[in-house]
Design a protein around this motif. Structure first.
Motif, PDB file in Angstrom:
ATOM      1  N   TYR A  94       0.839  -1.202   0.000  1.00 30.42           N
ATOM      2  CA  TYR A  94       0.000   0.000   0.000  1.00 30.42           C
ATOM      3  C   TYR A  94       0.874   1.252   0.000  1.00 30.42           C
ATOM      4  O   TYR A  94       1.879   1.325   0.704  1.00 30.42           O
ATOM      5  N   VAL A  95       0.491   2.211  -0.822  1.00 29.02           N
ATOM      6  CA  VAL A  95       1.181   3.499  -0.901  1.00 29.02           C
ATOM      7  C   VAL A  95       0.145   4.596  -0.703  1.00 29.02           C
ATOM      8  O   VAL A  95      -0.874   4.636  -1.409  1.00 29.02           O
ATOM      9  N   PHE A  96       0.387   5.468   0.247  1.00 29.81           N
ATOM     10  CA  PHE A  96      -0.539   6.576   0.512  1.00 29.81           C
ATOM     11  C   PHE A  96      -0.582   7.497  -0.698  1.00 29.81           C
ATOM     12  O   PHE A  96       0.455   7.814  -1.288  1.00 29.81           O
ATOM     13  N   PRO A  97      -1.778   7.936  -1.132  1.00 33.96           N
ATOM     14  CA  PRO A  97      -1.873   8.778  -2.339  1.00 33.96           C
ATOM     15  C   PRO A  97      -1.187  10.119  -2.165  1.00 33.96           C
ATOM     16  O   PRO A  97      -1.163  10.698  -1.078  1.00 33.96           O
ATOM     17  N   THR A  98      -0.641  10.607  -3.263  1.00 31.85           N
ATOM     18  CA  THR A  98       0.003  11.916  -3.264  1.00 31.85           C
ATOM     19  C   THR A  98      -1.064  13.013  -3.337  1.00 31.85           C
ATOM     20  O   THR A  98      -2.254  12.747  -3.560  1.00 31.85           O
ATOM     21  N   ASP A  99      -0.635  14.265  -3.169  1.00 33.71           N
ATOM     22  CA  ASP A  99      -1.573  15.392  -3.270  1.00 33.71           C
ATOM     23  C   ASP A  99      -2.193  15.474  -4.660  1.00 33.71           C
ATOM     24  O   ASP A  99      -3.380  15.808  -4.807  1.00 33.71           O
ATOM     25  N   ARG A 100      -1.401  15.140  -5.668  1.00 35.50           N
ATOM     26  CA  ARG A 100      -1.937  15.170  -7.035  1.00 35.50           C
ATOM     27  C   ARG A 100      -2.993  14.089  -7.219  1.00 35.50           C
ATOM     28  O   ARG A 100      -4.025  14.332  -7.870  1.00 35.50           O
ATOM     29  N   GLU A 101      -2.765  12.914  -6.692  1.00 39.66           N
ATOM     30  CA  GLU A 101      -3.757  11.848  -6.781  1.00 39.66           C
ATOM     31  C   GLU A 101      -5.026  12.200  -6.007  1.00 39.66           C
ATOM     32  O   GLU A 101      -6.142  11.878  -6.444  1.00 39.66           O
ATOM     33  N   MET A 102      -4.872  12.857  -4.875  1.00 41.70           N
ATOM     34  CA  MET A 102      -6.046  13.283  -4.117  1.00 41.70           C
ATOM     35  C   MET A 102      -6.831  14.357  -4.879  1.00 41.70           C
ATOM     36  O   MET A 102      -8.074  14.376  -4.850  1.00 41.70           O
ATOM     37  N   GLY A 103      -6.127  15.239  -5.592  1.00 42.04           N
ATOM     38  CA  GLY A 103      -6.814  16.230  -6.409  1.00 42.04           C
ATOM     39  C   GLY A 103      -7.602  15.591  -7.542  1.00 42.04           C
ATOM     40  O   GLY A 103      -8.744  15.977  -7.823  1.00 42.04           O
ATOM     41  N   ALA A 104      -6.985  14.596  -8.205  1.00 50.18           N
ATOM     42  CA  ALA A 104      -7.692  13.886  -9.271  1.00 50.18           C
ATOM     43  C   ALA A 104      -8.890  13.116  -8.720  1.00 50.18           C
ATOM     44  O   ALA A 104      -9.941  13.023  -9.369  1.00 50.18           O
ATOM     45  N   TYR A 105      -8.738  12.587  -7.528  1.00 50.13           N
ATOM     46  CA  TYR A 105      -9.849  11.882  -6.865  1.00 50.13           C
ATOM     47  C   TYR A 105     -11.007  12.841  -6.596  1.00 50.13           C
ATOM     48  O   TYR A 105     -12.179  12.504  -6.811  1.00 50.13           O
ATOM     49  N   TRP A 106     -10.701  14.055  -6.166  1.00 59.28           N
ATOM     50  CA  TRP A 106     -11.749  15.048  -5.902  1.00 59.28           C
ATOM     51  C   TRP A 106     -12.486  15.419  -7.186  1.00 59.28           C
ATOM     52  O   TRP A 106     -13.718  15.504  -7.215  1.00 59.28           O
ATOM     53  N   VAL A 107     -11.739  15.607  -8.270  1.00 64.96           N
ATOM     54  CA  VAL A 107     -12.363  15.958  -9.557  1.00 64.96           C
ATOM     55  C   VAL A 107     -13.288  14.845 -10.029  1.00 64.96           C
ATOM     56  O   VAL A 107     -14.407  15.100 -10.508  1.00 64.96           O
ATOM     57  N   ARG A 108     -12.848  13.596  -9.902  1.00 67.71           N
ATOM     58  CA  ARG A 108     -13.690  12.471 -10.351  1.00 67.71           C
ATOM     59  C   ARG A 108     -14.991  12.394  -9.557  1.00 67.71           C
ATOM     60  O   ARG A 108     -16.038  12.059 -10.109  1.00 67.71           O
ATOM     61  N   ASN A 109     -14.927  12.687  -8.281  1.00 66.06           N
ATOM     62  CA  ASN A 109     -16.129  12.579  -7.459  1.00 66.06           C
ATOM     63  C   ASN A 109     -17.058  13.781  -7.600  1.00 66.06           C
ATOM     64  O   ASN A 109     -18.257  13.659  -7.344  1.00 66.06           O
TER      65      ASN A 109
END
Length: 259
Positions: A94-109
């Motif tokens: 497991y790798v904790f998501p980066t800030d960029r991945e969290m931003g992309a996650y927010w956009v998708r949701n």
């Protein structure tokens, strides 16, 4: 008698000379050829089911030790190559998501299928099943309810992501590695109020409990008619919280969508 004595002497001489000739012939024979020297070769054992490479000592007797009658022999290396044919690891850490991945996650949701499917269901329910608010009517009211649902979702997701980052938690959804319908259903329900920390452990996630109430608390006190207040926001937030459980079940069994 003399003739017999002479014949006996002749026979004895012949036998003696034959034995001497056989002894000389035996002594001139070449020595026996020793056994071939056993050459130590590296042995490779391949097992496609394992994943590590090890080196194993392989002891083989040498020709000198056999000639001397010793039981010891030379030690050679034998390589055991293990691993899948593709070289793929068995599991990924497991790798904790980066800030960029969290931003992309927010956009998708906020702009992805989840937002539009949820807004469509909510607007349709509040228009043709349970008319609320009734001041908005039906046809034109559906569009207002759809827009408010999108606004609620965007504020809810923003609060969930920001609070998760503040608490160093990963709000993303991860499918269960278990088997069985009931076990996977329990996992989907648990992920509605649990998140992963930096170590990958499941921990209680207050952002997932608080976030569904943020959007309704704003819209019910601003956009909705004046008769709506925070009490209506609480009931709407509870519906959003139950909806997140249903969405996790969809992702667990139907739609292979991790985030």
């Amino acid at each position: 008698m003399r003739i017999l004595a002479v014949l006996s002497c002749l026979v004895a001489c012949c036998l003696f000379s034959s034995s001497l000739s056989f002894a000389q012939t035996s002594s001139q024979l070449p020595p026996a050829v020793p056994e071939e020297t056993v050459e130590s070769q590296p042995l490779t054992l391949i097992d496609s089911r394992l994943q590590t490479t090890t080196t194993v000592d392989d002891t083989q007797p040498s020709a000198d030790s056999q000639a001397n009658g010793n039981g010891s022999g030379s030690t050679t290396k034998r390589t055991k190559v293990t691993g899948s044919p593709t070289g793929a690891p068995a599991s990924t850490a497991y790798v904790f998501p980066t800030d960029r991945e969290m931003g992309a996650y927010w956009v998708r949701n906020v702009l992805g299928p989840k937002a539009f499917i949820g807004a469509t269901l909510n607007a349709s329910w509040n228009t043709w099943v349970h008319l609320t608010p009734d001041e908005w009517g039906h046809r034109r009211g559906w569009g207002k309810r759809f827009g408010v649902s999108l606004l609620d979702n965007s504020m809810n997701e923003s609060a969930r992501v920001l609070l998760s980052l503040a608490m160093n938690q990963d709000p993303m959804y991860y499918r269960c590695d278990c088997s069985g319908a009931w076990a996977r259903t329990k996992h989907a329900i648990k992920m509605s109020f649990m998140s992963r920390n930096h170590s990958g452990d499941s921990v209680f996630a207050p952002p997932k409990i608080v976030a569904p109430f943020v959007g309704p608390l704003v819209t019910r006190n601003t956009i909705y008619p004046s008769r709506f207040d925070s009490s209506n926001a609480a009931s709407s937030g509870a519906y959003y919280l139950v909806g997140s459980v249903g969405w996790n079940i969809v992702r667990e069994f139907i739609w292979n969508m991790r985030k």
